[in-house]
Design a protein around this motif. Structure first.
Motif, PDB file in Angstrom:
ATOM      1  N   LYS A  14      -4.015   0.445  -8.082  1.00  0.00           N
ATOM      2  CA  LYS A  14      -2.800   0.503  -8.890  1.00  0.00           C
ATOM      3  C   LYS A  14      -1.551   0.689  -8.026  1.00  0.00           C
ATOM      4  O   LYS A  14      -0.438   0.439  -8.476  1.00  0.00           O
ATOM      5  CB  LYS A  14      -2.904   1.640  -9.911  1.00  0.00           C
ATOM      6  CG  LYS A  14      -3.994   1.423 -10.961  1.00  0.00           C
ATOM      7  CD  LYS A  14      -4.052   2.582 -11.939  1.00  0.00           C
ATOM      8  CE  LYS A  14      -5.165   2.377 -12.964  1.00  0.00           C
ATOM      9  NZ  LYS A  14      -5.255   3.522 -13.912  1.00  0.00           N
ATOM     10  N   LYS A  15      -1.750   1.161  -6.800  1.00  0.00           N
ATOM     11  CA  LYS A  15      -0.618   1.353  -5.887  1.00  0.00           C
ATOM     12  C   LYS A  15      -0.110   0.024  -5.339  1.00  0.00           C
ATOM     13  O   LYS A  15       0.967  -0.041  -4.769  1.00  0.00           O
ATOM     14  CB  LYS A  15      -1.019   2.255  -4.721  1.00  0.00           C
ATOM     15  CG  LYS A  15      -1.247   3.711  -5.090  1.00  0.00           C
ATOM     16  CD  LYS A  15      -1.710   4.514  -3.902  1.00  0.00           C
ATOM     17  CE  LYS A  15      -0.696   4.510  -2.761  1.00  0.00           C
ATOM     18  NZ  LYS A  15      -1.139   5.341  -1.617  1.00  0.00           N
ATOM     19  N   TYR A  16      -0.897  -1.047  -5.493  1.00  0.00           N
ATOM     20  CA  TYR A  16      -0.570  -2.324  -4.868  1.00  0.00           C
ATOM     21  C   TYR A  16      -0.654  -3.460  -5.888  1.00  0.00           C
ATOM     22  O   TYR A  16      -1.512  -3.476  -6.760  1.00  0.00           O
ATOM     23  CB  TYR A  16      -1.534  -2.599  -3.708  1.00  0.00           C
ATOM     24  CG  TYR A  16      -1.665  -1.439  -2.754  1.00  0.00           C
ATOM     25  CD1 TYR A  16      -0.777  -1.272  -1.711  1.00  0.00           C
ATOM     26  CD2 TYR A  16      -2.673  -0.489  -2.917  1.00  0.00           C
ATOM     27  CE1 TYR A  16      -0.878  -0.192  -0.836  1.00  0.00           C
ATOM     28  CE2 TYR A  16      -2.786   0.596  -2.054  1.00  0.00           C
ATOM     29  CZ  TYR A  16      -1.884   0.743  -1.023  1.00  0.00           C
ATOM     30  OH  TYR A  16      -1.996   1.810  -0.172  1.00  0.00           O
ATOM     31  N   LYS A  17       0.250  -4.427  -5.760  1.00  0.00           N
ATOM     32  CA  LYS A  17       0.224  -5.601  -6.630  1.00  0.00           C
ATOM     33  C   LYS A  17      -0.870  -6.573  -6.206  1.00  0.00           C
ATOM     34  O   LYS A  17      -1.618  -7.099  -7.021  1.00  0.00           O
ATOM     35  CB  LYS A  17       1.586  -6.306  -6.592  1.00  0.00           C
ATOM     36  CG  LYS A  17       2.746  -5.479  -7.135  1.00  0.00           C
ATOM     37  CD  LYS A  17       4.061  -6.241  -6.982  1.00  0.00           C
ATOM     38  CE  LYS A  17       5.238  -5.416  -7.469  1.00  0.00           C
ATOM     39  NZ  LYS A  17       6.535  -6.136  -7.289  1.00  0.00           N
ATOM     40  N   ASP A  18      -0.936  -6.835  -4.916  1.00  0.00           N
ATOM     41  CA  ASP A  18      -1.907  -7.789  -4.368  1.00  0.00           C
ATOM     42  C   ASP A  18      -2.362  -7.273  -3.009  1.00  0.00           C
ATOM     43  O   ASP A  18      -1.902  -7.747  -1.962  1.00  0.00           O
ATOM     44  CB  ASP A  18      -1.255  -9.168  -4.239  1.00  0.00           C
ATOM     45  CG  ASP A  18      -2.242 -10.251  -3.855  1.00  0.00           C
ATOM     46  OD1 ASP A  18      -3.450  -9.971  -3.803  1.00  0.00           O
ATOM     47  OD2 ASP A  18      -1.790 -11.385  -3.581  1.00  0.00           O
ATOM     48  N   PRO A  19      -3.247  -6.274  -2.995  1.00  0.00           N
ATOM     49  CA  PRO A  19      -3.602  -5.605  -1.738  1.00  0.00           C
ATOM     50  C   PRO A  19      -4.436  -6.467  -0.798  1.00  0.00           C
ATOM     51  O   PRO A  19      -5.335  -7.194  -1.224  1.00  0.00           O
ATOM     52  CB  PRO A  19      -4.400  -4.390  -2.210  1.00  0.00           C
ATOM     53  CG  PRO A  19      -4.977  -4.808  -3.524  1.00  0.00           C
ATOM     54  CD  PRO A  19      -3.957  -5.707  -4.152  1.00  0.00           C
ATOM     55  N   ILE A  20      -4.109  -6.376   0.481  1.00  0.00           N
ATOM     56  CA  ILE A  20      -4.893  -7.014   1.532  1.00  0.00           C
ATOM     57  C   ILE A  20      -5.377  -5.922   2.477  1.00  0.00           C
ATOM     58  O   ILE A  20      -4.581  -5.098   2.948  1.00  0.00           O
ATOM     59  CB  ILE A  20      -4.051  -8.027   2.326  1.00  0.00           C
ATOM     60  CG1 ILE A  20      -3.627  -9.192   1.419  1.00  0.00           C
ATOM     61  CG2 ILE A  20      -4.818  -8.543   3.540  1.00  0.00           C
ATOM     62  CD1 ILE A  20      -2.744 -10.205   2.121  1.00  0.00           C
ATOM     63  N   LEU A  21      -6.665  -5.898   2.735  1.00  0.00           N
ATOM     64  CA  LEU A  21      -7.218  -4.949   3.693  1.00  0.00           C
ATOM     65  C   LEU A  21      -7.082  -5.518   5.104  1.00  0.00           C
ATOM     66  O   LEU A  21      -7.337  -6.702   5.328  1.00  0.00           O
ATOM     67  CB  LEU A  21      -8.688  -4.662   3.388  1.00  0.00           C
ATOM     68  CG  LEU A  21      -8.973  -3.932   2.070  1.00  0.00           C
ATOM     69  CD1 LEU A  21     -10.478  -3.748   1.882  1.00  0.00           C
ATOM     70  CD2 LEU A  21      -8.274  -2.578   2.039  1.00  0.00           C
TER      71      LEU A  21
END
Length: 343
Positions: free
Chosen positions: A51-58
């Motif tokens: 929820k902290k990120y719109k489109d998270p990339i690791l």
């Protein structure tokens, strides 16, 4: 025939258990609120909050410390190489704009010395706290006759996260952008095979030889920990447009900066624009090393490079200094073959 057991074969399971108990407080001190595990499990658990990120990339990275470990062995000082281990991976992760979340370590040795191993992990924990990431697991391997007596090797693994829209990949770099260099603390963790050859084989110095130019011994200079730039970079990203970042490791500025340049652009670097640390001048002079070779093998006093718009460069430099860095405007981007040109 007497009975055989693992300890007789050179592996002391009890020593491993003592090490785990000794390092538990160090490891727990690095935990973030997302950690959902304790030391001793088969796998480290980390509760990722999407929820902290719109489109998270690791973003992940792994590295070691190389032959800098030889200096730790020579000095019998082991509480700083763990900082180097963390720095090498988290600095690689943050150049993409990612916040390091978690870290794992691997410690391998011939015969486990609990106190020595605990010192190494003490440094790893300190590095993790400095980078703001959690040390959530690791492996200690005891391999009799595989390593020389008293020696060990370490490797580290970091994972971070960045929103796709905030990913820094250098693609937006253009002509006219300026280059900022953040000072290194010394050799960091690269160039040690050549440095050791100069200091110990050619000059025949000892780790306790005092060098006036360094205001410390050879060993103290060579064991200075790699600087961790994570909090500075993340802090700068909040307020400014950072288009590209290069961690200056093996290969120096010459090899690392082009990795973030788009096709058709080159970096013009002004050699006299920052303070080259005394250790590099000493190595070059006493090793009779060509200057181009120096810039290719060592960081030469610049541990991290940022590329940003000209209009923001002075404010970025000021902010970096407020965050505790020594920062220099060291060059600019021009059209041309993707490479570094020194002037």
């Amino acid at each position: 025939m007497s009975k055989m057991d693992y300890k007789a074969a050179g592996v002391d399971i009890d020593a491993g258990d003592r090490l785990v108990e000794m390092i538990k407080p160090l490891v727990r001190a690095t935990f973030r609120k997302e950690v959902a595990t304790d030391i001793g499990g088969f796998g480290g658990l980390f509760r990722f909050d999407p929820k902290k990120y719109k489109d998270p990339i690791l973003v992940s990275g792994t590295d070691g410390v190389g032959t800098k470990l030889k200096i730790a062995f020579m000095m019998d000082k082991h509480d700083t190489v763990g900082i180097d281990l963390v720095a090498m991976s988290v600095n690689d992760v943050v150049v993409q704009g990612a916040e390091p979340l978690l870290f794992l370590d691997y410690f391998a040795t011939g015969k486990l010395n609990v106190e020595k191993a605990a010192d190494v992990i003490k440094g790893i924990a300190a590095g993790c706290r400095e980078a703001g990431c959690a040390l959530i697991g690791g492996e200690t391997a005891e391999m009799p006759s595989f390593y020389s007596e008293g020696e060990y090797d370490i490797a580290g693994f970091a994972v971070g996260v960045v929103d796709r829209e905030k990913l820094i990949d250098g693609s937006q770099i253009k002509a006219g952008d300026k280059i900022i260099g953040l000072a290194s603390t010394g050799l960091h963790s690269n160039g040690y095979s050549l440095a050791r050859k100069v200091f110990f084989d050619h000059l025949r110095l000892k780790v306790d030889s005092f060098i006036d130019e360094f205001d410390c011994t050879v060993g103290e200079e060579l064991l200075k920990p790699t600087r961790i730039y994570v909090k500075t970079v993340l802090g700068l990203m909040k307020d400014f447009e950072i288009k590209g970042i290069a961690h200056i490791t093996g290969g120096g500025i010459t090899e690392n900066l082009p990795r973030v340049l788009p096709e058709g652009y080159q970096a013009i670097i002004k050699k006299e624009s920052w303070d080259v640390l005394p250790v590099f001048k000493y190595i070059q002079k006493n090793g009779n090393i060509d200057i181009d070779e120096m810039y290719r093998d060592f960081n030469m006093g610049i541990g991290m490079i940022l590329v940003a718009p000209d209009a923001e460069i002075e404010r970025i430099k000021t902010k970096a200094e407020e965050l505790g860095e020594r920062a220099y405007v060291i060059g600019e981007i021009k059209k041309g073959e993707s490479r570094v040109v020194y002037v």
